[in-house]
Design an enzyme around this catalytic site. Structure first.
Site, mmCIF file in Angstrom:
data_model
loop_
_atom_site.group_PDB
_atom_site.id
_atom_site.type_symbol
_atom_site.label_atom_id
_atom_site.label_comp_id
_atom_site.label_asym_id
_atom_site.label_seq_id
_atom_site.Cartn_x
_atom_site.Cartn_y
_atom_site.Cartn_z
ATOM 1 N N GLU A 37 5.423 -12.887 -14.429
ATOM 2 C CA GLU A 37 4.794 -11.831 -13.623
ATOM 3 C C GLU A 37 4.088 -10.772 -14.448
ATOM 4 O O GLU A 37 3.119 -10.184 -13.989
ATOM 5 C CB GLU A 37 5.754 -11.220 -12.602
ATOM 6 C CG GLU A 37 6.861 -10.386 -13.154
ATOM 7 C CD GLU A 37 7.824 -9.913 -12.068
ATOM 8 O OE1 GLU A 37 7.441 -9.762 -10.917
ATOM 9 O OE2 GLU A 37 8.998 -9.696 -12.420
ATOM 10 N N GLU A 62 15.529 -15.560 -13.811
ATOM 11 C CA GLU A 62 15.036 -14.184 -13.865
ATOM 12 C C GLU A 62 14.177 -13.966 -15.123
ATOM 13 O O GLU A 62 13.132 -13.323 -15.070
ATOM 14 C CB GLU A 62 16.234 -13.222 -13.826
ATOM 15 C CG GLU A 62 15.933 -11.761 -13.987
ATOM 16 C CD GLU A 62 14.992 -11.168 -12.938
ATOM 17 O OE1 GLU A 62 14.668 -11.839 -11.948
ATOM 18 O OE2 GLU A 62 14.555 -10.026 -13.148
ATOM 19 N N LYS A 65 5.098 -3.340 -5.719
ATOM 20 C CA LYS A 65 6.530 -3.110 -5.863
ATOM 21 C C LYS A 65 7.319 -3.449 -4.599
ATOM 22 O O LYS A 65 8.375 -4.059 -4.668
ATOM 23 C CB LYS A 65 6.753 -1.643 -6.235
ATOM 24 C CG LYS A 65 8.199 -1.306 -6.539
ATOM 25 C CD LYS A 65 8.599 -1.852 -7.877
ATOM 26 C CE LYS A 65 10.075 -1.670 -8.172
ATOM 27 N NZ LYS A 65 10.506 -2.644 -9.177
ATOM 28 N N TRP A 103 -2.885 -2.501 -1.524
ATOM 29 C CA TRP A 103 -2.604 -3.880 -1.922
ATOM 30 C C TRP A 103 -3.255 -4.728 -0.842
ATOM 31 O O TRP A 103 -2.829 -4.728 0.311
ATOM 32 C CB TRP A 103 -1.091 -4.105 -1.967
ATOM 33 C CG TRP A 103 -0.711 -5.450 -2.499
ATOM 34 C CD1 TRP A 103 -0.685 -5.843 -3.801
ATOM 35 C CD2 TRP A 103 -0.282 -6.590 -1.739
ATOM 36 N NE1 TRP A 103 -0.268 -7.142 -3.903
ATOM 37 C CE2 TRP A 103 -0.017 -7.635 -2.658
ATOM 38 C CE3 TRP A 103 -0.096 -6.839 -0.382
ATOM 39 C CZ2 TRP A 103 0.427 -8.883 -2.267
ATOM 40 C CZ3 TRP A 103 0.341 -8.097 0.012
ATOM 41 C CH2 TRP A 103 0.600 -9.108 -0.928
ATOM 42 N N LYS A 149 10.267 -12.816 -15.064
ATOM 43 C CA LYS A 149 9.760 -11.629 -15.772
ATOM 44 C C LYS A 149 8.567 -12.004 -16.631
ATOM 45 O O LYS A 149 7.564 -11.299 -16.651
ATOM 46 C CB LYS A 149 10.832 -11.006 -16.694
ATOM 47 C CG LYS A 149 11.956 -10.245 -16.086
ATOM 48 C CD LYS A 149 11.583 -8.977 -15.398
ATOM 49 C CE LYS A 149 11.202 -9.231 -13.980
ATOM 50 N NZ LYS A 149 12.207 -9.018 -12.978
ATOM 51 N N ASN A 155 -0.743 1.245 6.001
ATOM 52 C CA ASN A 155 0.029 0.325 5.171
ATOM 53 C C ASN A 155 0.654 -0.686 6.122
ATOM 54 O O ASN A 155 1.463 -0.306 6.962
ATOM 55 C CB ASN A 155 1.105 1.122 4.414
ATOM 56 C CG ASN A 155 2.180 0.244 3.802
ATOM 57 O OD1 ASN A 155 1.929 -0.919 3.491
ATOM 58 N ND2 ASN A 155 3.370 0.782 3.635
ATOM 59 N N GLY A 156 0.241 -1.950 6.019
ATOM 60 C CA GLY A 156 0.803 -2.961 6.919
ATOM 61 C C GLY A 156 -0.259 -3.960 7.336
ATOM 62 O O GLY A 156 -1.313 -4.063 6.710
ATOM 63 N N ARG A 171 2.988 0.528 -5.392
ATOM 64 C CA ARG A 171 2.980 -0.196 -4.125
ATOM 65 C C ARG A 171 1.719 -1.042 -3.925
ATOM 66 O O ARG A 171 1.613 -1.798 -2.967
ATOM 67 C CB ARG A 171 3.093 0.794 -2.955
ATOM 68 C CG ARG A 171 4.341 1.636 -3.015
ATOM 69 C CD ARG A 171 4.361 2.597 -1.863
ATOM 70 N NE ARG A 171 4.452 1.895 -0.606
ATOM 71 C CZ ARG A 171 5.567 1.496 -0.031
ATOM 72 N NH1 ARG A 171 6.715 1.761 -0.602
ATOM 73 N NH2 ARG A 171 5.547 0.857 1.109
ATOM 74 N N CYS A 220 0.837 -1.201 0.000
ATOM 75 C CA CYS A 220 0.000 0.000 0.000
ATOM 76 C C CYS A 220 0.875 1.256 0.000
ATOM 77 O O CYS A 220 1.999 1.248 0.486
ATOM 78 C CB CYS A 220 -0.935 0.103 1.197
ATOM 79 S SG CYS A 220 -1.899 -1.370 1.501
ATOM 80 N N HIS A 269 16.417 -34.272 -16.356
ATOM 81 C CA HIS A 269 15.923 -34.926 -15.135
ATOM 82 C C HIS A 269 14.431 -34.654 -14.917
ATOM 83 O O HIS A 269 13.940 -34.810 -13.807
ATOM 84 C CB HIS A 269 16.736 -34.461 -13.925
ATOM 85 C CG HIS A 269 18.187 -34.831 -14.021
ATOM 86 N ND1 HIS A 269 18.633 -36.115 -13.886
ATOM 87 C CD2 HIS A 269 19.279 -34.084 -14.303
ATOM 88 C CE1 HIS A 269 19.948 -36.157 -14.055
ATOM 89 N NE2 HIS A 269 20.361 -34.922 -14.321
HETATM 90 C C1 F6R Z 1 10.291 -9.158 -9.590
HETATM 91 C C2 F6R Z 1 10.212 -8.319 -8.429
HETATM 92 C C3 F6R Z 1 10.180 -8.954 -7.080
HETATM 93 C C4 F6R Z 1 11.219 -8.273 -6.171
HETATM 94 C C5 F6R Z 1 11.123 -8.819 -4.744
HETATM 95 C C6 F6R Z 1 12.195 -8.222 -3.855
HETATM 96 O O1 F6R Z 1 10.327 -8.420 -10.760
HETATM 97 O O2 F6R Z 1 10.180 -7.125 -8.540
HETATM 98 O O3 F6R Z 1 10.418 -10.318 -7.158
HETATM 99 O O4 F6R Z 1 12.473 -8.490 -6.708
HETATM 100 O O5 F6R Z 1 9.867 -8.529 -4.216
HETATM 101 O O6 F6R Z 1 12.088 -6.847 -3.778
HETATM 102 P P1 F6R Z 1 13.261 -5.945 -3.238
HETATM 103 O O7 F6R Z 1 14.387 -6.064 -4.185
HETATM 104 O O8 F6R Z 1 12.688 -4.559 -3.217
HETATM 105 O O9 F6R Z 1 13.610 -6.454 -1.881
#
Ligand code: F6R
Length: 616
Positions: free
Chosen positions: A496, A489, A611, A74, A493, A100-101, A27, A2, A512
């Site tokens: 998500e 990675e 985020k 969120w 990407k 937020n929390g 967020r 949030c 395997h």
């Molecule tokens: C993927 C992504 C998340 C963050 C994860 C950690 O694209 O953005 O997987 O990498 O939530 O976030 P940070 O780096 O902010 O601790």
């Protein structure tokens, strides 16, 4: 997660709050709401995005008032709907809160309040908190600040809150534990901004204070701020920080999406990461956080990396870097698992916590645990002044600039850049790297931004490949060595932002199990650069081909062997093996981006994500 944004001063609060919420939407974007006060409380809230809230405000409400706050949610407790949206109002209608929390013990408090006659409209923990504050204010006959303080000492959980009381309309109370709060200080101490990060008020002031955990601030129009410890009421003085962020950095700058902008920012971002640290012609890598603790690094028995998501993938690349270049054993841990194990850590261990946001709750908890067990904890963060940056013993910022797109891109490559510098510095200091090799690495690092820029020109080719595979239900990503984490990675990407199921694997693991998935409909992205197990990866590609899988290969320019068998090849410029992740990642980011755009998905704000994950 949030986002919260608020204003108290002499300007109209509405445009400041609404714009602030747009900037904080990364967020969370399940719902949005606002409170304004202009002799009466005005509340508007709705499921959906900040743009939906704006439409609602345009159709329903006046937007007047020089005090107000808003929230972009969120969802944690209660589904995303209008009623569960913030702000929440107490039973008397006097108190308004945004939060937020998570309040973990909300259920028992709710039961107690219900017995005392309180009723609840929503399913949220936040509505319970605002009524708890009201009940305390009433029974103790105290001011709002005191009531908030007592209430926060009763709750278990995490919060960044802003509370408003109709009976004290020139005052806002904010408090934090585990979730961030920045306070912007306007001209002559006559106006104040509050927000989850500084982006909502960057055009109004560069002066900010960041609350620490277990602190609350009482902010009064024209009268300034008082910060107190929530536990014992001690008065605190905080240094006012000068913000370096500017407005252009947090706007799209002509790109359709923040993600695309951030992908294209990588040449600059990588340069910013090593600027002032890497002096290649003199063979110097300078980094205060490492220099000041060099003995600890050189004598470390092992390095434990804790991180989540993309940052965890950067940690996996670091495992190869540190073991290869510095010969220090490395373990890479999901912070969320590490924090709930009983890990064996000693004061001879160095824990490196990697986090773009610097606010990830699991990573923060892992840091606290490591500190308790005596480890030296080093942070690699992007957001300056973030909780992780403050909680660690020392650290280094990536200086990637604000990353707004929810899918992490430039954060990943800048984390790898920074970790490469540390590994090289230690490798040299430990005598594991010859002067010639060390010097070659340093010179090559300086060329990386140019090579990334060159790679970004292949966008059309990647777009074409995206158009062929955009409708597939599944996709496999394979890589070996340094590029195994890149495969993970790449898959993350794609899933998500496009919601296509994707898996990353070490290429040799394919036989395997995952090989059973391969048929003529399965695209497999294979990283097959010329250095590092090239021949073995070529064999894996042959195995895929003989099962009719479709191969999208990322190869080094000039490659002929893979070109002859793959369905599509994307060439990256030549570099040493250790730095290949900085290049191979780029086409994978672009591929996911284009597929998501073609599928009409919300690239910057994918469903169910946010985020910064400040809850467990
Ligand atoms: C993927 C992504 C998340 C963050 C994860 C950690 O694209 O953005 O997987 O990498 O939530 O976030 P940070 O780096 O902010 O601790």
């Amino acid at each position: 997660m949030c986002g919260i944004a608020g204003y108290i001063g002499y300007r109209e609060a509405y445009p400041i709050v609404i714009k602030g919420l747009q900037r904080l939407e990364y967020r969370g974007y399940d719902s949005a709401g606002i409170m304004l006060y202009d002799n009466k409380i005005i509340i508007s809230k709705t499921k959906g995005k900040v743009s939906d809230l704006e439409k609602l405000m345009n159709s329903e409400n006046t937007k007047e008032g020089t005090i107000g706050f808003g929230h972009t949610r969120w969802a944690t407790h209660g589904i995303p709907n209008d009623i569960n949206s913030h702000p929440h109002v107490s039973n008397s209608g006097n108190l308004v809160i945004i939060h937020n929390g998570i309040i973990e013990n909300y259920d028992s408090i709710k039961q107690e309040l219900t017995k005392r006659g309180y009723t609840f409209q929503s399913d949220t923990d936040t509505e319970v908190l605002v009524n708890l504050i009201e009940e305390i204010k009433k029974t103790n006959k105290c001011k709002l600040g005191k009531a908030v303080q007592i209430a926060l000492n009763e709750v278990i959980g995490a919060y960044a809150i802003a509370v408003f009381d109709k009976e004290k309309p020139d005052e806002l109370i904010v408090a934090r534990l585990g979730s961030p709060i920045a306070i912007g200080i306007g001209e002559d101490n006559k106006e104040f901004f509050v927000a989850s990060d500084a982006s909502p008020f960057i055009e109004y002031t560069k002066n900010a204070i960041y609350l620490e955990d277990e602190e609350m601030a009482i902010i009064r129009k024209d009268r300034g701020i008082k910060i107190r410890k929530i536990k014992d009421d001690t008065l605190i003085t905080h240094e006012v920080q000068q913000l370096k962020m500017n407005l252009e950095q947090i706007e799209k700058g002509g790109y359709d999406h923040f993600m695309l902008k951030e992908i294209h920012e990588q040449p600059h971002a990588i340069t910013d990461t090593y600027r002032g640290r890497l002096i290649a012609n003199k063979g110097i890598i300078r980094m205060a956080g490492v220099d000041d603790n060099i003995e600890k690094f050189l004598n470390a028995n092992r390095i434990i990396v804790v991180a989540c998501g993309t940052s965890w993938h950067a940690g996996l690349v670091a495992e190869y870097l540190f073991e290869d270049l510095a010969r220090i054993p490395v373990e890479v841990e999901y912070a969320s698992e590490f924090r709930y194990r009983n890990p064996i850590i000693t004061d001879k261990d160095i824990v490196i916590a990697i986090s773009q946001s610097g606010e990830t709750a699991d990573t923060l908890a892992a840091i606290k645990l490591a500190k308790e067990k005596g480890a030296f904890v080093f942070g690699v963060c992007n957001v300056v002044g973030s909780s992780i940056a403050r909680e660690t013993h020392a650290g280094a910022y990536t200086h990637a600039g604000p990353e707004i797109g929810v899918a992490s891109t430039k954060a990943f490559t800048t984390q790898i850049t920074l970790l490469s510098l540390i590994a090289l510095k230690l490798g040299k200091a430990k005598g594991n790297l010859s002067t010639v090799d060390y010097q070659n690495y340093l010179q090559e690092m300086e060329l990386i931004p140019k090579k990334v820029a060159e790679l970004l020109t292949i966008d059309d080719k990647v777009k074409y490949i995206a158009s062929i595979y955009k409708d597939v239900p599944n996709c496999l990503y394979l890589g070996r060595g340094y590029n195994f984490p890149v495969a993970l990675e790449g898959a993350l990407k794609l899933k998500e932002i496009s919601y296509i199921h994707a898996e990353g694997y070490p290429a040799a693991e394919m036989k395997h199990g995952p090989i059973a998935l391969i048929d003529e409909n399965m695209p497999i992205v294979v990283i097959a650069t010329s250095k590092g197990h090239y021949e073995k990866v070529v064999s894996n590609i042959q195995e895929i081909k003989s099962r009719k899988g479709k191969i999208i290969a990322v190869v080094t320019e000039g490659d002929t062997q893979v070109k002859a068998i793959a369905d599509h090849v994307i060439e990256i410029p030549e570099t040493n093996e250790a730095f290949t992740p900085l290049l191979t990642t780029i086409p994978l980011q672009l591929l996911s981006y284009h597929i998501a755009v073609m599928l009409n998905k919300n690239v910057d704000q994918p469903r169910n994500l946010a985020k910064s994950v400040t809850v467990e």
